[in-house]
Design a protein around this motif. Structure first.
Motif, PDB file in Angstrom:
ATOM      1  N   ILE A   1       0.725  -0.954   0.130  1.00 53.27           N
ATOM      2  CA  ILE A   1      -0.281  -0.007  -0.039  1.00 53.27           C
ATOM      3  C   ILE A   1       0.513   1.225  -0.013  1.00 53.27           C
ATOM      4  O   ILE A   1       2.185   1.665   0.666  1.00 53.27           O
ATOM      5  N   PRO A   2       1.272   1.961  -0.895  1.00 51.91           N
ATOM      6  CA  PRO A   2       1.450   3.142  -1.377  1.00 51.91           C
ATOM      7  C   PRO A   2       1.337   4.758   0.489  1.00 51.91           C
ATOM      8  O   PRO A   2       0.448   4.154   0.924  1.00 51.91           O
ATOM      9  N   GLU A   3       2.012   4.740   0.650  1.00 49.93           N
ATOM     10  CA  GLU A   3       2.672   6.040   1.687  1.00 49.93           C
ATOM     11  C   GLU A   3       1.289   6.984   1.290  1.00 49.93           C
ATOM     12  O   GLU A   3       0.349   7.384   2.758  1.00 49.93           O
ATOM     13  N   PHE A   4       0.868   7.444   0.553  1.00 50.17           N
ATOM     14  CA  PHE A   4       0.002   8.193  -0.064  1.00 50.17           C
ATOM     15  C   PHE A   4      -1.804   7.956   0.573  1.00 50.17           C
ATOM     16  O   PHE A   4      -2.641   8.316   0.244  1.00 50.17           O
TER      17      PHE A   4
ATOM     18  N   ALA B   1      -4.191   0.299  -9.757  1.00 56.57           N
ATOM     19  CA  ALA B   1      -4.109   2.259  -9.537  1.00 56.57           C
ATOM     20  C   ALA B   1      -2.643   2.451  -8.445  1.00 56.57           C
ATOM     21  O   ALA B   1      -2.828   3.984  -8.648  1.00 56.57           O
ATOM     22  N   ASP B   2      -2.235   2.217  -7.356  1.00 52.87           N
ATOM     23  CA  ASP B   2      -1.151   2.242  -6.722  1.00 52.87           C
ATOM     24  C   ASP B   2      -0.262   1.843  -7.617  1.00 52.87           C
ATOM     25  O   ASP B   2       0.212   3.241  -7.342  1.00 52.87           O
TER      26      ASP B   2
ATOM     27  N   LEU C   1      -0.257   3.646 -10.172  1.00 49.77           N
ATOM     28  CA  LEU C   1      -0.289   4.503 -10.914  1.00 49.77           C
ATOM     29  C   LEU C   1      -0.379   6.152 -10.289  1.00 49.77           C
ATOM     30  O   LEU C   1       0.751   6.911 -10.509  1.00 49.77           O
ATOM     31  N   GLY C   2      -0.419   5.695  -9.367  1.00 48.31           N
ATOM     32  CA  GLY C   2       0.256   7.450  -7.929  1.00 48.31           C
ATOM     33  C   GLY C   2       1.362   7.146  -7.711  1.00 48.31           C
ATOM     34  O   GLY C   2       1.962   8.832  -7.857  1.00 48.31           O
ATOM     35  N   THR C   3       2.195   6.063  -8.191  1.00 48.23           N
ATOM     36  CA  THR C   3       3.328   5.892  -7.793  1.00 48.23           C
ATOM     37  C   THR C   3       4.414   6.783  -8.536  1.00 48.23           C
ATOM     38  O   THR C   3       4.944   7.407  -8.371  1.00 48.23           O
ATOM     39  N   ALA C   4       4.467   6.191  -9.934  1.00 45.14           N
ATOM     40  CA  ALA C   4       4.431   6.453 -11.310  1.00 45.14           C
ATOM     41  C   ALA C   4       4.373   8.479 -11.261  1.00 45.14           C
ATOM     42  O   ALA C   4       5.451   8.323 -11.547  1.00 45.14           O
TER      43      ALA C   4
ATOM     44  N   LEU D   1       4.171  -2.931 -16.245  1.00 49.52           N
ATOM     45  CA  LEU D   1       3.384  -2.605 -14.760  1.00 49.52           C
ATOM     46  C   LEU D   1       2.983  -3.891 -14.723  1.00 49.52           C
ATOM     47  O   LEU D   1       1.468  -3.419 -15.218  1.00 49.52           O
ATOM     48  N   LEU D   2       2.307  -5.408 -14.270  1.00 52.69           N
ATOM     49  CA  LEU D   2       2.175  -6.166 -14.496  1.00 52.69           C
ATOM     50  C   LEU D   2       1.052  -6.253 -12.834  1.00 52.69           C
ATOM     51  O   LEU D   2       1.299  -6.518 -12.527  1.00 52.69           O
ATOM     52  N   ALA D   3       0.219  -5.444 -13.250  1.00 50.83           N
ATOM     53  CA  ALA D   3      -1.528  -5.741 -11.623  1.00 50.83           C
ATOM     54  C   ALA D   3      -1.926  -7.449 -11.819  1.00 50.83           C
ATOM     55  O   ALA D   3      -3.108  -5.874 -12.328  1.00 50.83           O
ATOM     56  N   LEU D   4      -2.416  -7.447 -12.662  1.00 47.07           N
ATOM     57  CA  LEU D   4      -2.980  -8.710 -12.764  1.00 47.07           C
ATOM     58  C   LEU D   4      -4.019  -9.952 -11.617  1.00 47.07           C
ATOM     59  O   LEU D   4      -4.567 -10.936 -11.516  1.00 47.07           O
ATOM     60  N   GLY D   5      -3.194  -9.070  -9.811  1.00 46.34           N
ATOM     61  CA  GLY D   5      -4.177 -10.448  -9.295  1.00 46.34           C
ATOM     62  C   GLY D   5      -2.718 -11.313  -8.270  1.00 46.34           C
ATOM     63  O   GLY D   5      -1.868 -11.164  -9.385  1.00 46.34           O
ATOM     64  N   PHE D   6      -3.691 -11.865  -7.739  1.00 45.40           N
ATOM     65  CA  PHE D   6      -3.053 -13.158  -7.410  1.00 45.40           C
ATOM     66  C   PHE D   6      -3.486 -14.809  -7.332  1.00 45.40           C
ATOM     67  O   PHE D   6      -4.515 -14.207  -7.160  1.00 45.40           O
ATOM     68  N   SER D   7      -3.332 -15.354  -7.187  1.00 46.48           N
ATOM     69  CA  SER D   7      -3.678 -16.782  -7.530  1.00 46.48           C
ATOM     70  C   SER D   7      -3.917 -18.050  -5.806  1.00 46.48           C
ATOM     71  O   SER D   7      -3.999 -18.432  -5.987  1.00 46.48           O
TER      72      SER D   7
END
Length: 495
Positions: free
Chosen positions: A187-190, A295-296, A298-301, A404-410
């Motif tokens: 989780i980003p700081e923002f 989205a996390d 995105l905000g970080t980049a 950046l691949l943000a495709l979830g977790f299995s």
């Protein structure tokens, strides 16, 4: 119900965010400090104190929402904090990170904007800390029983706190150098400043919970040894096995998993690194995946100074209102939502090739192409229809120096040795098998959270932690007075 007409006279007002130009220059939380308290009491007045509060069922914790709304409307912060903490160990986390299925289940949401339940929750939690209403609660006496909790995310921390308060001696094993799991490094700081996490950890230490960091059970210490040392074991390692993208060019340098990228940015905020070795600064960034992790990223980049940022979502853009036929109230609808990161990207125009908020909807990745040195330089995509079939003639390429691949977790990581050493059985989808009492087939070993449920929300993670604590307490003592808000087979409300 302090104001019977509050829902008719007071419009919904959310916690205002800081101006985009200001907040993207730092890593502080996006909301205006101090701007919630002046509005929250009137917002709590909008709660109708329904005869059947569907917000209770929409929240897996069973939060007593109408009760603490009424108390906040009267500014009785101590009583509100007591009612909130009666069902939720970490309301300042859920008040910032949960997507609020409770608001989707608000009766007022049938034909009006819902009560700002999430904001009220956050205000109570913050006020409780400010006024000293969240002291440590160590047990009156110890049971003589010991429990190992493997993993320190929201499930592990909730289970550990409940079991410690019940009198058991609890040791939390965490593979990283700091406690918190994905709340710490995902989780980003923002979105949530880590000082809030530290505060809860210190509370738990004062209650008697013990923490062992830099200890990966299965690698640094044998799983059988941990099981032998303790009377019970709770596996709460989360679903950390990320999903891959099988596309030509995946091997190119610069195509990374989101959870390789986000922890480095968080370590910069922690002071561990002067700059991220995977920084987006000056790069054209493409994020594959339309969920919260994307989205996390995105905000970080944006904060790192990317030249451009585009997010791809394979689903079509949802509408602004729920579809009453397919997602009727009180289910949680898939509607168009504008997160803080999307608001920033839209206002700053980070993605000239995308829609207003940097997202390309109904877009599927075909392949990556690189330069002569093996680094990614472009991503080739195509538009898809509702069946995810490519639409002829819609293929195109967009620049990409970092993907950046943000495709979830299995499911849980199967390479750390924990699952194999304990001989745990897995479900077909890769999660740890358990019975109706959260117990695995191995005596004394329990599984909870995303490792067993699968990828889910933080509010479900905390509910799992509280429920597995009750199951472990019952296993150790023969009975339990700890609350068990959910069973392993409960699921969110759906049609």
């Amino acid at each position: 119900m302090a104001d019977p007409k509050g829902f008719m006279t007071t419009p919904r007002q959310d916690w205002p965010r800081r101006p985009v130009e200001e907040r993207v220059r730092d890593w502080d939380e996006v909301y205006v400090p101090g701007a919630l308290l002046p509005i929250v009491s009137k917002q709590a007045d909008r709660c109708m104190d329904c005869g059947i509060p569907f917000c209770h069922d929409a929240c897996p914790l069973g939060n007593l929402i109408p009760e603490w709304n009424d108390l906040v409307s009267r500014e009785d912060w101590r009583s509100a904090a007591d009612r909130l903490h009666a069902t939720n160990n970490f309301p300042e986390f859920t008040g910032r990170l949960c997507p609020a299925p409770c608001e989707a289940g608000c009766v007022l949401a049938i034909n009006q904007p819902a009560v700002t339940i999430k904001n009220v929750e956050c205000a109570i939690a913050d006020r409780a800390w400010e006024l000293g209403f969240a002291p440590p609660r160590p047990p009156d006496r110890l049971s003589g029983r010991t429990v190992a909790v493997i993993g320190s995310g929201p499930t592990g921390l909730a289970a550990a706190q409940q079991l410690t308060r019940a009198g058991h001696t609890v040791v939390v094993y965490e593979k990283d150098d700091r406690i918190g799991g994905l709340m710490r490094y995902g989780i980003p700081e923002f979105k949530m400043e880590k000082a809030r996490l530290e505060r809860r950890i210190e509370q738990m230490r004062a209650e008697g919970t013990r923490f062992r960091t830099c200890t990966a059970v299965g690698r640094d210490i044998g799983a059988d040894e941990v099981r032998t040392r303790h009377d019970a074991v709770v596996i709460a390692t989360g679903a950390t096995a990320w999903r891959e993208l099988d596309a030509p060019g995946r091997e190119l340098a610069g195509v990374q998993q989101a959870m390789e990228y986000l922890p480095l940015a968080n370590r910069v905020c922690e002071g561990d690194l002067p700059a991220s070795p995977m920084s987006a600064a000056g790069k054209h960034v493409v994020i594959v995946g339309g969920g919260d992790t994307g989205a996390d990223c995105l905000g970080t980049a944006v904060r790192e100074g990317a030249a451009s940022v585009t997010q791809l979502d394979i689903y079509a853009q949802p509408g602004a209102e729920r579809d009453d036929d397919t997602e009727p109230w009180p289910t949680y609808p898939r509607i168009y939502r504008l997160s803080a990161a999307h608001e920033e990207a839209g206002e700053l125009r980070t993605a000239p090739a995308a829609d207003a908020d940097a997202r390309l909807f109904a877009a599927s990745t075909l392949r990556f192409t690189g330069d002569g040195e093996g680094r990614v330089r472009s991503l080739h995509l195509v538009e898809v229809d509702s069946g995810r079939r490519p639409v002829p003639g819609t293929g195109r390429a967009i620049p990409a120096d970092l993907v950046l691949l943000a495709l979830g977790f299995s499911g849980p990581d199967r390479e750390d040795g924990l699952i194999g050493q304990l001989g745990l059985e897995l479900e077909p989808r890769g999660t740890i098998a358990r019975d109706v009492g959260f117990a695995t087939a191995v005596p004394g070993v329990f599984a909870a959270g995303d490792a067993a449920r699968g990828q889910s929300l933080i509010v479900w993670a905390i509910a799992e932690g509280r429920a597995v604590a009750a199951a472990v307490d019952r296993y150790l003592t023969g009975s339990s007075r700890l609350p068990a808000p959910i069973s392993p087979y409960d699921r969110p409300m759906a049609v």
